[in-house]
Design a protein around this motif. Structure first.
Motif, PDB file in Angstrom:
ATOM      1  N   LEU A  71     -62.229 -73.983 -33.310  1.00 17.38           N
ATOM      2  CA  LEU A  71     -61.548 -74.018 -34.758  1.00 17.38           C
ATOM      3  C   LEU A  71     -62.566 -72.953 -35.750  1.00 17.38           C
ATOM      4  O   LEU A  71     -61.955 -72.181 -35.907  1.00 17.38           O
ATOM      5  CB  LEU A  71     -61.627 -75.330 -35.342  1.00 17.38           C
ATOM      6  N   ALA A  72     -63.791 -73.034 -35.457  1.00 18.08           N
ATOM      7  CA  ALA A  72     -64.546 -71.946 -36.058  1.00 18.08           C
ATOM      8  C   ALA A  72     -64.085 -70.659 -35.807  1.00 18.08           C
ATOM      9  O   ALA A  72     -64.198 -69.569 -36.405  1.00 18.08           O
ATOM     10  CB  ALA A  72     -65.922 -72.359 -36.153  1.00 18.08           C
ATOM     11  N   ALA A  73     -64.146 -70.532 -34.219  1.00 14.04           N
ATOM     12  CA  ALA A  73     -63.835 -69.198 -33.958  1.00 14.04           C
ATOM     13  C   ALA A  73     -62.324 -68.634 -34.113  1.00 14.04           C
ATOM     14  O   ALA A  73     -62.535 -67.348 -34.364  1.00 14.04           O
ATOM     15  CB  ALA A  73     -63.925 -69.324 -32.078  1.00 14.04           C
ATOM     16  N   VAL A  74     -61.450 -69.429 -34.040  1.00 19.27           N
ATOM     17  CA  VAL A  74     -60.021 -68.977 -34.326  1.00 19.27           C
ATOM     18  C   VAL A  74     -59.945 -68.830 -36.082  1.00 19.27           C
ATOM     19  O   VAL A  74     -59.326 -67.729 -36.211  1.00 19.27           O
ATOM     20  CB  VAL A  74     -58.994 -70.024 -33.828  1.00 19.27           C
ATOM     21  N   TYR A  75     -60.339 -69.811 -36.930  1.00 16.61           N
ATOM     22  CA  TYR A  75     -60.314 -69.466 -37.998  1.00 16.61           C
ATOM     23  C   TYR A  75     -61.147 -68.285 -38.923  1.00 16.61           C
ATOM     24  O   TYR A  75     -60.719 -67.546 -39.650  1.00 16.61           O
ATOM     25  CB  TYR A  75     -60.706 -70.694 -38.994  1.00 16.61           C
ATOM     26  N   GLY A  76     -62.544 -68.062 -38.041  1.00 13.61           N
ATOM     27  CA  GLY A  76     -63.096 -66.984 -38.444  1.00 13.61           C
ATOM     28  C   GLY A  76     -62.638 -65.578 -38.145  1.00 13.61           C
ATOM     29  O   GLY A  76     -62.543 -64.618 -38.711  1.00 13.61           O
ATOM     30  N   LEU A  77     -61.685 -65.473 -36.971  1.00 14.28           N
ATOM     31  CA  LEU A  77     -61.017 -64.396 -36.723  1.00 14.28           C
ATOM     32  C   LEU A  77     -59.923 -64.111 -37.662  1.00 14.28           C
ATOM     33  O   LEU A  77     -59.732 -63.040 -38.138  1.00 14.28           O
ATOM     34  CB  LEU A  77     -60.310 -64.571 -35.191  1.00 14.28           C
ATOM     35  N   ALA A  78     -59.397 -65.448 -38.058  1.00  9.65           N
ATOM     36  CA  ALA A  78     -58.304 -65.011 -39.197  1.00  9.65           C
ATOM     37  C   ALA A  78     -58.655 -64.563 -40.491  1.00  9.65           C
ATOM     38  O   ALA A  78     -58.053 -63.696 -41.103  1.00  9.65           O
ATOM     39  CB  ALA A  78     -57.561 -66.455 -39.434  1.00  9.65           C
ATOM     40  N   LEU A  79     -60.152 -65.108 -41.070  1.00 13.58           N
ATOM     41  CA  LEU A  79     -60.571 -64.477 -42.039  1.00 13.58           C
ATOM     42  C   LEU A  79     -60.771 -62.870 -42.062  1.00 13.58           C
ATOM     43  O   LEU A  79     -60.650 -62.279 -42.846  1.00 13.58           O
ATOM     44  CB  LEU A  79     -61.692 -65.317 -42.144  1.00 13.58           C
ATOM     45  N   ALA A  80     -61.341 -62.748 -40.536  1.00 12.88           N
ATOM     46  CA  ALA A  80     -61.560 -61.367 -40.447  1.00 12.88           C
ATOM     47  C   ALA A  80     -60.172 -60.467 -40.611  1.00 12.88           C
ATOM     48  O   ALA A  80     -60.304 -59.207 -40.969  1.00 12.88           O
ATOM     49  CB  ALA A  80     -62.303 -61.070 -39.149  1.00 12.88           C
ATOM     50  N   VAL A  81     -59.286 -60.983 -39.975  1.00 18.42           N
ATOM     51  CA  VAL A  81     -58.117 -60.120 -39.911  1.00 18.42           C
ATOM     52  C   VAL A  81     -57.434 -60.164 -41.529  1.00 18.42           C
ATOM     53  O   VAL A  81     -57.103 -59.098 -41.968  1.00 18.42           O
ATOM     54  CB  VAL A  81     -57.048 -60.690 -39.341  1.00 18.42           C
ATOM     55  N   LEU A  82     -57.463 -61.228 -42.234  1.00 18.15           N
ATOM     56  CA  LEU A  82     -57.079 -61.244 -43.818  1.00 18.15           C
ATOM     57  C   LEU A  82     -58.212 -60.203 -44.483  1.00 18.15           C
ATOM     58  O   LEU A  82     -57.438 -59.535 -45.452  1.00 18.15           O
ATOM     59  CB  LEU A  82     -57.182 -62.580 -44.183  1.00 18.15           C
ATOM     60  N   GLN A  83     -59.248 -60.058 -44.198  1.00 16.75           N
ATOM     61  CA  GLN A  83     -60.245 -59.048 -44.840  1.00 16.75           C
ATOM     62  C   GLN A  83     -59.843 -57.659 -44.481  1.00 16.75           C
ATOM     63  O   GLN A  83     -59.797 -56.934 -45.523  1.00 16.75           O
ATOM     64  CB  GLN A  83     -61.802 -59.412 -44.424  1.00 16.75           C
ATOM     65  N   VAL A  84     -59.361 -57.415 -43.442  1.00 18.48           N
ATOM     66  CA  VAL A  84     -58.971 -56.164 -43.070  1.00 18.48           C
ATOM     67  C   VAL A  84     -57.605 -55.985 -43.618  1.00 18.48           C
ATOM     68  O   VAL A  84     -57.420 -54.855 -44.259  1.00 18.48           O
ATOM     69  CB  VAL A  84     -58.620 -55.850 -41.349  1.00 18.48           C
ATOM     70  N   ILE A  85     -56.913 -56.600 -43.728  1.00 20.71           N
ATOM     71  CA  ILE A  85     -55.431 -56.450 -44.572  1.00 20.71           C
ATOM     72  C   ILE A  85     -55.798 -56.237 -46.056  1.00 20.71           C
ATOM     73  O   ILE A  85     -55.248 -55.541 -46.712  1.00 20.71           O
ATOM     74  CB  ILE A  85     -54.551 -57.736 -44.382  1.00 20.71           C
ATOM     75  N   GLU A  86     -56.830 -56.996 -46.735  1.00 15.73           N
ATOM     76  CA  GLU A  86     -57.261 -57.021 -48.048  1.00 15.73           C
ATOM     77  C   GLU A  86     -57.926 -55.605 -48.144  1.00 15.73           C
ATOM     78  O   GLU A  86     -57.439 -54.795 -49.273  1.00 15.73           O
ATOM     79  CB  GLU A  86     -58.332 -57.913 -48.283  1.00 15.73           C
ATOM     80  N   GLN A  87     -58.634 -54.926 -47.382  1.00 13.83           N
ATOM     81  CA  GLN A  87     -58.917 -53.711 -47.522  1.00 13.83           C
ATOM     82  C   GLN A  87     -57.893 -52.629 -47.395  1.00 13.83           C
ATOM     83  O   GLN A  87     -58.107 -51.654 -48.093  1.00 13.83           O
ATOM     84  CB  GLN A  87     -60.119 -53.268 -46.379  1.00 13.83           C
ATOM     85  N   ALA A  88     -57.232 -52.569 -46.501  1.00 20.12           N
ATOM     86  CA  ALA A  88     -56.154 -51.792 -46.377  1.00 20.12           C
ATOM     87  C   ALA A  88     -55.049 -51.668 -47.303  1.00 20.12           C
ATOM     88  O   ALA A  88     -54.433 -50.614 -47.569  1.00 20.12           O
ATOM     89  CB  ALA A  88     -55.206 -52.253 -44.889  1.00 20.12           C
ATOM     90  N   THR A  89     -55.006 -52.963 -48.128  1.00 19.57           N
ATOM     91  CA  THR A  89     -53.870 -52.813 -49.295  1.00 19.57           C
ATOM     92  C   THR A  89     -54.593 -52.772 -50.590  1.00 19.57           C
ATOM     93  O   THR A  89     -54.002 -52.691 -51.540  1.00 19.57           O
ATOM     94  CB  THR A  89     -53.343 -54.093 -49.263  1.00 19.57           C
ATOM     95  N   GLY A  90     -55.672 -52.237 -50.488  1.00 15.69           N
ATOM     96  CA  GLY A  90     -56.473 -52.138 -51.892  1.00 15.69           C
ATOM     97  C   GLY A  90     -56.493 -53.271 -52.652  1.00 15.69           C
ATOM     98  O   GLY A  90     -56.550 -53.450 -53.821  1.00 15.69           O
ATOM     99  N   GLY A  91     -56.901 -54.388 -51.983  1.00 13.96           N
ATOM    100  CA  GLY A  91     -57.206 -55.797 -52.513  1.00 13.96           C
ATOM    101  C   GLY A  91     -55.933 -56.501 -53.099  1.00 13.96           C
ATOM    102  O   GLY A  91     -55.788 -56.776 -54.006  1.00 13.96           O
ATOM    103  N   TRP A  92     -54.930 -56.236 -52.160  1.00 15.03           N
ATOM    104  CA  TRP A  92     -53.587 -56.904 -52.195  1.00 15.03           C
ATOM    105  C   TRP A  92     -52.855 -56.234 -53.183  1.00 15.03           C
ATOM    106  O   TRP A  92     -51.838 -56.708 -53.911  1.00 15.03           O
ATOM    107  CB  TRP A  92     -53.690 -58.442 -52.289  1.00 15.03           C
ATOM    108  N   GLY A  93     -53.098 -54.922 -53.818  1.00 12.93           N
ATOM    109  CA  GLY A  93     -52.607 -54.111 -54.482  1.00 12.93           C
ATOM    110  C   GLY A  93     -53.149 -54.484 -55.990  1.00 12.93           C
ATOM    111  O   GLY A  93     -52.618 -53.685 -56.974  1.00 12.93           O
ATOM    112  N   VAL A  94     -53.799 -55.296 -56.212  1.00 21.30           N
ATOM    113  CA  VAL A  94     -54.435 -55.463 -57.439  1.00 21.30           C
ATOM    114  C   VAL A  94     -55.872 -55.527 -57.665  1.00 21.30           C
ATOM    115  O   VAL A  94     -56.583 -55.919 -58.517  1.00 21.30           O
ATOM    116  CB  VAL A  94     -53.965 -57.181 -57.862  1.00 21.30           C
ATOM    117  N   GLY A  95     -56.556 -55.247 -56.515  1.00 17.90           N
ATOM    118  CA  GLY A  95     -57.967 -55.076 -56.605  1.00 17.90           C
ATOM    119  C   GLY A  95     -58.582 -56.403 -56.366  1.00 17.90           C
ATOM    120  O   GLY A  95     -59.872 -56.482 -56.945  1.00 17.90           O
ATOM    121  N   LEU A  96     -58.116 -57.190 -55.727  1.00 19.99           N
ATOM    122  CA  LEU A  96     -58.807 -58.371 -55.441  1.00 19.99           C
ATOM    123  C   LEU A  96     -59.759 -58.350 -54.279  1.00 19.99           C
ATOM    124  O   LEU A  96     -59.129 -58.204 -52.945  1.00 19.99           O
ATOM    125  CB  LEU A  96     -57.808 -59.430 -55.322  1.00 19.99           C
TER     126      LEU A  96
END
Length: 232
Positions: A98-123
């Motif tokens: 579970l930690a391996a899968v969820y850790g990867l999901a958090l990493a992917v979400l971080q990449v998306i966050e960076q690519a979108t400038g913090g989800w468009g609002v600097g978050l």
């Protein structure tokens, strides 16, 4: 080693799939929406960086789920003839997966966050300064180790309660508080706080991950020593 039994134990836990899959992400999603609304209202769409510590919620949920995994299913598994060693190994296997899968999901979400400038609002929600600041693979590794540590710690808490009931759990908690206070006193008397501060401010995220991994291994060993004499 009976790996098939370990897998069966993990599958028994997953009968209650919501606790392991739905609950952590439901709470994290709620925290994210709240942070997103706050960031949008404060930043107004600009690149105002708003740190949010709500990501810790998923780690806290892993602690709780780790304890519940022992409290709910240990008697049932032992009644079915599963050995304590196999049960513990199977539960730890579930934690690691579970930690391996969820850790990867958090990493992917971080990449998306960076690519979108913090989800468009600097978050900054999935990118946490110092702890999760680096490339995706380091975020995955740190998240994996942190989630595993919390789940394993929860397992140990559940085992302590199973073996010694509430008084034992209180003593277990008190012992940790006393140990922490003793370390504080020793550090103060030795005037070591400046050196300790320099250590934690200069250590890299990878180094911190290594320390957390060592703590996780110690917690895993403590839980294993406890379950060997657990009666249900």
């Amino acid at each position: 080693m009976n790996y098939r039994t370990w897998i069966k134990v993990a599958r028994v836990h997953l009968v209650d799939g919501f606790s392991y899959t739905g609950l952590p992400w439901a709470i994290l999603a709620l925290d994210f929406v709240v942070g997103l609304v706050i960031a949008a209202s404060v930043g107004g769409g600009h690149k105002t960086q708003i740190p949010v510590g709500a990501l810790a919620a998923i780690y806290l949920i892993f602690l709780i789920v780790g304890a519940q995994s022992i409290l709910r299913s240990l008697p049932f598994a032992l009644a079915l003839g599963v050995s304590r060693r196999s049960y513990y190994a199977g539960t730890a296997l579930l934690a690691v997966c579970l930690a391996a899968v969820y850790g990867l999901a958090l990493a992917v979400l971080q990449v998306i966050e960076q690519a979108t400038g913090g989800w468009g609002v600097g978050l900054h929600f999935f990118r946490v300064a110092y702890i999760l600041p680096g490339p995706w693979y380091l975020t995955w590794l740190t998240s994996f180790v942190g989630l595993t540590l919390m789940f394993v710690y929860g397992m140990w808490i559940g085992l302590v309660y199973r073996r010694w009931n509430l008084l034992g759990l209180l003593a277990f908690s008190a012992a940790q508080v006393i140990a922490a206070l003793a370390l504080v006193i020793i550090g103060t008397n030795a005037h070591a706080w400046p050196a300790i501060g320099r250590f934690f401010t200069t250590i890299s995220a990878a180094g911190l991950t290594g320390l957390l991994a060592a703590v996780a291994v110690m917690l895993l060993a403590g839980g294993y020593a406890t379950i060997r004499r657990v009666t249900v």
